[in-house]
Design a protein around this motif. Structure first.
Motif, PDB file in Angstrom:
ATOM      1  N   THR A  39      27.268   2.076 -23.110  1.00  0.00           N
ATOM      2  CA  THR A  39      26.547   1.227 -22.458  1.00  0.00           C
ATOM      3  C   THR A  39      25.080   1.650 -22.456  1.00  0.00           C
ATOM      4  N   PRO A  40      23.970   0.801 -23.018  1.00  0.00           N
ATOM      5  CA  PRO A  40      22.841   1.408 -22.650  1.00  0.00           C
ATOM      6  C   PRO A  40      22.356   1.395 -21.225  1.00  0.00           C
ATOM      7  N   PRO A  41      21.646   2.612 -20.885  1.00  0.00           N
ATOM      8  CA  PRO A  41      21.180   2.484 -19.734  1.00  0.00           C
ATOM      9  C   PRO A  41      20.173   1.200 -19.123  1.00  0.00           C
ATOM     10  N   PRO A  42      20.431   0.762 -17.962  1.00  0.00           N
ATOM     11  CA  PRO A  42      19.628  -0.335 -17.645  1.00  0.00           C
ATOM     12  C   PRO A  42      18.304  -0.288 -17.572  1.00  0.00           C
ATOM     13  N   THR A  43      17.408  -1.230 -18.045  1.00  0.00           N
ATOM     14  CA  THR A  43      16.017  -0.965 -18.250  1.00  0.00           C
ATOM     15  C   THR A  43      15.237  -1.109 -17.095  1.00  0.00           C
ATOM     16  N   ILE A  44      14.589  -0.142 -16.377  1.00  0.00           N
ATOM     17  CA  ILE A  44      13.856  -0.159 -15.020  1.00  0.00           C
ATOM     18  C   ILE A  44      12.400  -0.825 -15.447  1.00  0.00           C
ATOM     19  N   ALA A  45      12.275  -2.001 -14.674  1.00  0.00           N
ATOM     20  CA  ALA A  45      10.835  -2.612 -14.992  1.00  0.00           C
ATOM     21  C   ALA A  45       9.907  -1.603 -14.221  1.00  0.00           C
ATOM     22  N   PRO A  46       8.580  -1.679 -15.019  1.00  0.00           N
ATOM     23  CA  PRO A  46       7.677  -0.533 -14.291  1.00  0.00           C
ATOM     24  C   PRO A  46       7.132  -1.096 -13.134  1.00  0.00           C
ATOM     25  N   THR A  47       6.969  -0.385 -12.107  1.00  0.00           N
ATOM     26  CA  THR A  47       6.508  -0.556 -10.932  1.00  0.00           C
ATOM     27  C   THR A  47       4.690  -1.010 -10.952  1.00  0.00           C
ATOM     28  N   PRO A  48       4.415  -2.274 -10.415  1.00  0.00           N
ATOM     29  CA  PRO A  48       3.047  -2.648 -10.841  1.00  0.00           C
ATOM     30  C   PRO A  48       2.273  -1.880  -9.916  1.00  0.00           C
ATOM     31  N   GLU A  49       1.336  -1.372 -10.142  1.00  0.00           N
ATOM     32  CA  GLU A  49       0.251  -0.393  -9.102  1.00  0.00           C
ATOM     33  C   GLU A  49      -0.338  -1.449  -8.444  1.00  0.00           C
ATOM     34  N   PRO A  50      -0.540  -1.016  -6.936  1.00  0.00           N
ATOM     35  CA  PRO A  50      -1.166  -1.894  -5.889  1.00  0.00           C
ATOM     36  C   PRO A  50      -2.470  -1.916  -6.440  1.00  0.00           C
ATOM     37  N   THR A  51      -2.998  -3.168  -6.258  1.00  0.00           N
ATOM     38  CA  THR A  51      -4.244  -3.494  -6.568  1.00  0.00           C
ATOM     39  C   THR A  51      -5.082  -3.063  -5.285  1.00  0.00           C
ATOM     40  N   PRO A  52      -5.870  -2.097  -5.209  1.00  0.00           N
ATOM     41  CA  PRO A  52      -6.681  -1.437  -4.158  1.00  0.00           C
ATOM     42  C   PRO A  52      -7.578  -2.586  -3.427  1.00  0.00           C
ATOM     43  N   ALA A  53      -7.528  -2.570  -2.196  1.00  0.00           N
ATOM     44  CA  ALA A  53      -8.272  -3.575  -1.515  1.00  0.00           C
ATOM     45  C   ALA A  53      -9.733  -3.334  -1.718  1.00  0.00           C
ATOM     46  N   PRO A  54     -10.603  -4.148  -1.597  1.00  0.00           N
ATOM     47  CA  PRO A  54     -11.946  -4.021  -1.704  1.00  0.00           C
ATOM     48  C   PRO A  54     -12.458  -3.477  -0.374  1.00  0.00           C
ATOM     49  N   THR A  55     -13.402  -2.482  -0.735  1.00  0.00           N
ATOM     50  CA  THR A  55     -14.036  -1.596   0.484  1.00  0.00           C
ATOM     51  C   THR A  55     -15.028  -2.567   1.183  1.00  0.00           C
ATOM     52  N   PRO A  56     -14.768  -2.730   2.227  1.00  0.00           N
ATOM     53  CA  PRO A  56     -15.842  -3.871   3.117  1.00  0.00           C
ATOM     54  C   PRO A  56     -17.046  -2.821   3.271  1.00  0.00           C
ATOM     55  N   LYS A  57     -18.214  -3.805   3.058  1.00  0.00           N
ATOM     56  CA  LYS A  57     -19.606  -3.176   3.093  1.00  0.00           C
ATOM     57  C   LYS A  57     -19.741  -3.006   4.546  1.00  0.00           C
ATOM     58  N   PRO A  58     -20.217  -1.798   4.922  1.00  0.00           N
ATOM     59  CA  PRO A  58     -20.831  -1.503   6.517  1.00  0.00           C
ATOM     60  C   PRO A  58     -21.774  -2.515   6.932  1.00  0.00           C
ATOM     61  N   THR A  59     -21.368  -2.851   8.046  1.00  0.00           N
ATOM     62  CA  THR A  59     -22.201  -3.949   8.769  1.00  0.00           C
ATOM     63  C   THR A  59     -23.525  -3.404   9.428  1.00  0.00           C
ATOM     64  N   PRO A  60     -24.510  -3.379   9.224  1.00  0.00           N
ATOM     65  CA  PRO A  60     -25.728  -2.486   9.504  1.00  0.00           C
ATOM     66  C   PRO A  60     -25.755  -2.748  10.967  1.00  0.00           C
TER      67      PRO A  60
END
Length: 220
Positions: A39-60
């Motif tokens: 029996t062939p081993p089950p194919t593990i779907a690749p874990t999608p890399e989390p999309t980095p949250a955009p860095t908020p711009k500092p409020t002056p």
């Protein structure tokens, strides 16, 4: 003449029946189990890399409006000195008379001479003083307690300048040898030691719930 009896025919020996040769049984071999495909081993779907949250711009931050004009370096140092070094209930600045003085204090009826005038001068020293080694009880059980509590910080009699007193638990005391001026003043009757006192947050006499000075351990 008598008839002769017929001669019986000769007895024929039976022809032996050949013994059949046993047919050998075929060798039974176990039927091999059918080979199953792995029996062939089950194919593990690749874990999608989390999309980095955009860095908020500092409020002056808005530039604070100064409440007072810019101070000089000397003025800042003077303010820091006043805050850090001023004891409780101490005032800073010039001491000037305001208003009219109580007439009872300037009345000619209350005359005083230099011999009757007494004042208590309180000195607030810079730095710290280990008062437990400033004046030490000698030749009594309090010195044993002092040694047990202070351990390696305790001073021996050879490091103390001996003085005597009356009306205390111990008759003899020792002043730290580096404070020779205090012994000179004490022997001349111009200095005395008042222990277990300090600044008050509020009066404690008759008020068991009065506040204590934080970290000063006075009047405890």
């Amino acid at each position: 003449a008598p008839t002769p009896e017929p001669t019986p025919p000769p007895t024929m020996a039976p022809t032996p029946v050949p013994t059949p040769v046993p047919t050998p049984m075929p060798t039974l071999r176990p039927t091999p189990a059918p080979t199953s495909s792995p029996t062939p081993p089950p194919t593990i779907a690749p874990t999608p890399e989390p999309t980095p949250a955009p860095t908020p711009k500092p409020t002056p931050r808005p530039t604070p409006t100064p409440l007072l004009p810019a101070a000089t370096v000397d003025q800042v140092k003077e303010a820091q000195y006043t805050i850090l070094m001023s004891p409780h209930f101490h005032t800073q600045g010039k001491v000037t008379a305001t208003g009219r003085r109580n007439s009872s204090l300037t009345s000619s009826s209350r005359k005083s001479t230099s011999s009757s005038y007494k004042a208590m001068v309180v000195l607030y020293l810079y730095g710290g003083a280990d008062t437990f080694n400033m004046i030490v009880p000698l030749d009594c059980h309090l010195y044993d307690e002092y040694q047990a509590i202070r351990q390696y910080l305790a001073l021996g009699p050879d490091k103390l300048s001996r003085i005597t007193t009356a009306g205390q638990t111990c008759k003899n005391f020792g002043i730290h040898s580096r404070l020779g001026i205090l012994k000179t003043l004490y022997d001349a009757g111009e200095a005395a030691f008042v222990t277990n006192v300090g600044n008050l947050v509020e009066p404690k006499l008759g008020n068991p719930n009065a506040k204590d000075c934080p970290a000063l351990y006075s009047h405890v």
